[in-house]
Scaffold this motif. Structure first.
Motif, PDB file in Angstrom:
ATOM      1  N   LYS A 157       0.826  -1.201   0.000  1.00 24.62           N
ATOM      2  CA  LYS A 157       0.000   0.000   0.000  1.00 24.62           C
ATOM      3  C   LYS A 157       0.863   1.255   0.000  1.00 24.62           C
ATOM      4  O   LYS A 157       0.528   2.254  -0.653  1.00 24.62           O
ATOM      5  CB  LYS A 157      -0.919  -0.015   1.222  1.00 24.62           C
ATOM      6  CG  LYS A 157      -1.962  -1.123   1.176  1.00 24.62           C
ATOM      7  CD  LYS A 157      -2.814  -1.140   2.426  1.00 24.62           C
ATOM      8  CE  LYS A 157      -3.856  -2.254   2.363  1.00 24.62           C
ATOM      9  NZ  LYS A 157      -4.682  -2.339   3.581  1.00 24.62           N
ATOM     10  N   PHE A 158       1.976   1.221   0.747  1.00 26.94           N
ATOM     11  CA  PHE A 158       2.890   2.365   0.760  1.00 26.94           C
ATOM     12  C   PHE A 158       3.473   2.597  -0.632  1.00 26.94           C
ATOM     13  O   PHE A 158       3.566   3.749  -1.104  1.00 26.94           O
ATOM     14  CB  PHE A 158       4.011   2.111   1.770  1.00 26.94           C
ATOM     15  CG  PHE A 158       5.101   3.140   1.747  1.00 26.94           C
ATOM     16  CD1 PHE A 158       4.919   4.398   2.310  1.00 26.94           C
ATOM     17  CD2 PHE A 158       6.335   2.847   1.157  1.00 26.94           C
ATOM     18  CE1 PHE A 158       5.926   5.348   2.277  1.00 26.94           C
ATOM     19  CE2 PHE A 158       7.341   3.793   1.128  1.00 26.94           C
ATOM     20  CZ  PHE A 158       7.133   5.047   1.692  1.00 26.94           C
ATOM     21  N   THR A 159       3.857   1.514  -1.309  1.00 29.67           N
ATOM     22  CA  THR A 159       4.414   1.629  -2.661  1.00 29.67           C
ATOM     23  C   THR A 159       3.402   2.228  -3.621  1.00 29.67           C
ATOM     24  O   THR A 159       3.738   3.093  -4.438  1.00 29.67           O
ATOM     25  CB  THR A 159       4.861   0.250  -3.160  1.00 29.67           C
ATOM     26  OG1 THR A 159       5.831  -0.297  -2.271  1.00 29.67           O
ATOM     27  CG2 THR A 159       5.469   0.347  -4.558  1.00 29.67           C
ATOM     28  N   LYS A 160       2.152   1.780  -3.529  1.00 29.05           N
ATOM     29  CA  LYS A 160       1.118   2.334  -4.405  1.00 29.05           C
ATOM     30  C   LYS A 160       0.913   3.823  -4.138  1.00 29.05           C
ATOM     31  O   LYS A 160       0.694   4.598  -5.078  1.00 29.05           O
ATOM     32  CB  LYS A 160      -0.191   1.578  -4.203  1.00 29.05           C
ATOM     33  CG  LYS A 160      -0.204   0.195  -4.818  1.00 29.05           C
ATOM     34  CD  LYS A 160      -1.590  -0.390  -4.823  1.00 29.05           C
ATOM     35  CE  LYS A 160      -2.067  -0.661  -3.414  1.00 29.05           C
ATOM     36  NZ  LYS A 160      -3.430  -1.278  -3.414  1.00 29.05           N
ATOM     37  N   ILE A 162       3.197   5.942  -3.072  1.00 24.98           N
ATOM     38  CA  ILE A 162       4.343   6.661  -3.639  1.00 24.98           C
ATOM     39  C   ILE A 162       4.197   6.786  -5.153  1.00 24.98           C
ATOM     40  O   ILE A 162       4.415   7.871  -5.735  1.00 24.98           O
ATOM     41  CB  ILE A 162       5.657   5.938  -3.288  1.00 24.98           C
ATOM     42  CG1 ILE A 162       5.912   6.003  -1.774  1.00 24.98           C
ATOM     43  CG2 ILE A 162       6.829   6.547  -4.051  1.00 24.98           C
ATOM     44  CD1 ILE A 162       6.055   7.402  -1.230  1.00 24.98           C
ATOM     45  N   TYR A 163       3.816   5.697  -5.823  1.00 24.87           N
ATOM     46  CA  TYR A 163       3.622   5.755  -7.275  1.00 24.87           C
ATOM     47  C   TYR A 163       2.497   6.733  -7.629  1.00 24.87           C
ATOM     48  O   TYR A 163       2.571   7.424  -8.663  1.00 24.87           O
ATOM     49  CB  TYR A 163       3.313   4.363  -7.834  1.00 24.87           C
ATOM     50  CG  TYR A 163       4.541   3.553  -8.146  1.00 24.87           C
ATOM     51  CD1 TYR A 163       5.410   3.935  -9.168  1.00 24.87           C
ATOM     52  CD2 TYR A 163       4.832   2.385  -7.442  1.00 24.87           C
ATOM     53  CE1 TYR A 163       6.541   3.197  -9.469  1.00 24.87           C
ATOM     54  CE2 TYR A 163       5.963   1.638  -7.732  1.00 24.87           C
ATOM     55  CZ  TYR A 163       6.812   2.045  -8.743  1.00 24.87           C
ATOM     56  OH  TYR A 163       7.935   1.305  -9.037  1.00 24.87           O
ATOM     57  N   LEU A 170       4.120  14.117 -12.122  1.00 21.53           N
ATOM     58  CA  LEU A 170       4.410  14.109 -13.563  1.00 21.53           C
ATOM     59  C   LEU A 170       3.216  14.615 -14.369  1.00 21.53           C
ATOM     60  O   LEU A 170       3.390  15.258 -15.414  1.00 21.53           O
ATOM     61  CB  LEU A 170       4.765  12.683 -13.997  1.00 21.53           C
ATOM     62  CG  LEU A 170       6.153  12.186 -13.586  1.00 21.53           C
ATOM     63  CD1 LEU A 170       6.312  10.701 -13.902  1.00 21.53           C
ATOM     64  CD2 LEU A 170       7.249  12.973 -14.298  1.00 21.53           C
ATOM     65  N   PHE A 171       2.018  14.343 -13.886  1.00 29.52           N
ATOM     66  CA  PHE A 171       0.827  14.844 -14.580  1.00 29.52           C
ATOM     67  C   PHE A 171       0.796  16.365 -14.550  1.00 29.52           C
ATOM     68  O   PHE A 171       0.442  17.015 -15.548  1.00 29.52           O
ATOM     69  CB  PHE A 171      -0.429  14.265 -13.927  1.00 29.52           C
ATOM     70  CG  PHE A 171      -1.707  14.746 -14.551  1.00 29.52           C
ATOM     71  CD1 PHE A 171      -2.105  14.291 -15.803  1.00 29.52           C
ATOM     72  CD2 PHE A 171      -2.507  15.663 -13.891  1.00 29.52           C
ATOM     73  CE1 PHE A 171      -3.283  14.742 -16.387  1.00 29.52           C
ATOM     74  CE2 PHE A 171      -3.686  16.118 -14.464  1.00 29.52           C
ATOM     75  CZ  PHE A 171      -4.077  15.657 -15.715  1.00 29.52           C
ATOM     76  N   VAL A 172       1.168  16.944 -13.407  1.00 26.88           N
ATOM     77  CA  VAL A 172       1.227  18.407 -13.297  1.00 26.88           C
ATOM     78  C   VAL A 172       2.246  18.969 -14.283  1.00 26.88           C
ATOM     79  O   VAL A 172       2.007  19.987 -14.948  1.00 26.88           O
ATOM     80  CB  VAL A 172       1.569  18.824 -11.857  1.00 26.88           C
ATOM     81  CG1 VAL A 172       1.849  20.329 -11.781  1.00 26.88           C
ATOM     82  CG2 VAL A 172       0.435  18.458 -10.906  1.00 26.88           C
ATOM     83  N   VAL A 173       3.415  18.288 -14.408  1.00 29.58           N
ATOM     84  CA  VAL A 173       4.438  18.715 -15.367  1.00 29.58           C
ATOM     85  C   VAL A 173       3.882  18.674 -16.794  1.00 29.58           C
ATOM     86  O   VAL A 173       4.091  19.604 -17.597  1.00 29.58           O
ATOM     87  CB  VAL A 173       5.686  17.827 -15.250  1.00 29.58           C
ATOM     88  CG1 VAL A 173       6.672  18.145 -16.378  1.00 29.58           C
ATOM     89  CG2 VAL A 173       6.361  18.036 -13.897  1.00 29.58           C
ATOM     90  N   ALA A 174       3.149  17.591 -17.113  1.00 32.03           N
ATOM     91  CA  ALA A 174       2.564  17.469 -18.450  1.00 32.03           C
ATOM     92  C   ALA A 174       1.559  18.594 -18.710  1.00 32.03           C
ATOM     93  O   ALA A 174       1.517  19.163 -19.814  1.00 32.03           O
ATOM     94  CB  ALA A 174       1.894  16.109 -18.607  1.00 32.03           C
ATOM     95  N   GLU A 222       1.283   0.192 -11.803  1.00 36.63           N
ATOM     96  CA  GLU A 222       1.716   0.090 -10.409  1.00 36.63           C
ATOM     97  C   GLU A 222       0.596   0.332  -9.407  1.00 36.63           C
ATOM     98  O   GLU A 222       0.668  -0.145  -8.281  1.00 36.63           O
ATOM     99  CB  GLU A 222       2.859   1.083 -10.150  1.00 36.63           C
ATOM    100  CG  GLU A 222       4.068   0.890 -11.033  1.00 36.63           C
ATOM    101  CD  GLU A 222       4.713  -0.472 -10.851  1.00 36.63           C
ATOM    102  OE1 GLU A 222       4.514  -1.103  -9.788  1.00 36.63           O
ATOM    103  OE2 GLU A 222       5.412  -0.918 -11.774  1.00 36.63           O
ATOM    104  N   VAL A 223      -0.426   1.081  -9.796  1.00 40.29           N
ATOM    105  CA  VAL A 223      -1.526   1.371  -8.868  1.00 40.29           C
ATOM    106  C   VAL A 223      -2.755   0.518  -9.181  1.00 40.29           C
ATOM    107  O   VAL A 223      -3.328  -0.107  -8.289  1.00 40.29           O
ATOM    108  CB  VAL A 223      -1.890   2.869  -8.910  1.00 40.29           C
ATOM    109  CG1 VAL A 223      -3.045   3.172  -7.945  1.00 40.29           C
ATOM    110  CG2 VAL A 223      -0.669   3.716  -8.552  1.00 40.29           C
TER     111      VAL A 223
END
Length: 301
Positions: A157-160, A162-163, A170-174, A222-223
């Motif tokens: 759950k922690f990994t999800k 973070i992803y 990255l979506f904000v950057v796009a 990953e999610v």
């Protein structure tokens, strides 16, 4: 999440089968004189102390008819006596293969959630089939039992999370790149737009698209747990991402050719270097596609 859980089960299937069959072989009497349902239920009780997430134990006779009601911790699951299970995969596979088997995940008739069934044939000392013993266990429980790093664990759950955060960043950057790429067309009239700005906006928008594809791939893989590989074993996301980069660089190279041809022809060599880099990327992508298909062909044959 079911897609990711099924994929995880596929990865740990052999470990799960080995462990459950080990429990069956250690606790269920087999190929011995005097084998009966009482001894088998004693073995079930021992297994239940090691596999707490089981849904039900049950015993089938040699014809696939359930001998007694299920053994379960849930009172509503204490059913099934005289049910005909001869058409179930776990029954005929265990009888045909004469060994312990583990099924693919399927919807449980008891809980309506995905489960798997481990089944083992039981013989007497004359090697005659007496029973087929079965254990239903939920997909979630088998993943936790065999694969502690399951997606349902705390670390998973922690990994999800973070992803998810990286995907959002990255979506904000796009989005920022997209806004920057179109603002010149929105804020200027058609007659004030020059060719150089068109090329620059195209490059920025292509890069924004490539980053968005990457965000989509990370979030879904990953999610959400979706696979992004084609039947050839090729990562569609990687091909699309690299393809977008190649397009952006090709546009940049074309723009430099026009720019240097007009303003400084002596520096056109740098545009040629960039074109060579684009060609190298295309060759590398072609090699990747070929090697991926070749690897799948070798595995299948």
């Amino acid at each position: 999440m079911l897609i990711q859980e099924i994929q995880e089960f596929s990865d740990i299937r052999y470990k799960a089968r080995a462990y459950l069959c080990y429990l069956f072989n250690r606790n269920i009497p087999n190929k011995l004189p005097g084998v009966n349902t009482s001894l088998i239920k004693e073995g079930f009780d021992k297994i239940a102390h090691e596999v707490e997430g089981f849904e039900a134990f049950y015993i089938l006779d040699k014809n696939g008819i359930q001998v007694e009601n299920n053994i379960s911790l849930d009172a509503k699951n204490l059913i099934g006596k005289d049910a005909n299970r001869s058409n179930k995969a776990y029954y005929y596979r265990a009888v045909r293969e004469k060994r312990c088997v583990l099924t693919d995940p399927y919807p449980s008739s008891l809980t309506n959630s995905l489960c798997v069934t481990a089944a083992m044939p039981v013989y007497n000392d004359n090697d005659e089939l007496l029973y087929v013993v079965c254990m239903d266990i939920s997909l979630e429980s088998i993943l936790k039992l065999v694969s502690p790093s399951s997606v349902d664990s705390l670390f998973g759950k922690f990994t999800k999370a973070i992803y998810s955060l990286f995907s959002l960043a990255l979506f904000v950057v796009a989005i920022v790149l997209f806004i920057y790429g179109v603002k010149s067309f929105v804020l200027k009239s058609f007659h004030d737009i020059n060719i150089s700005e068109v090329f620059e906006s195209t490059i920025v928008l292509t890069l924004a698209l490539a980053i968005f594809d990457l965000v989509k791939a990370i979030f879904e893989a990953e999610v959400l747990g979706k696979s992004h590989h084609s039947n050839d074993g090729v990562s569609r996301t990687m091909v699309r991402f690299v393809g977008s980069i190649i397009i952006a660089l090709a546009i940049e190279a074309l723009m430099l050719v026009f720019k240097f041809a007009i303003t400084n022809p002596s520096e056109i060599i740098y545009a040629i270097y960039l074109i060579g880099g684009v060609a190298l990327l295309m060759i590398s992508l072609s090699v990747y596609l070929w090697s991926s298909k070749r690897s799948k062909f070798d595995r299948d044959n």
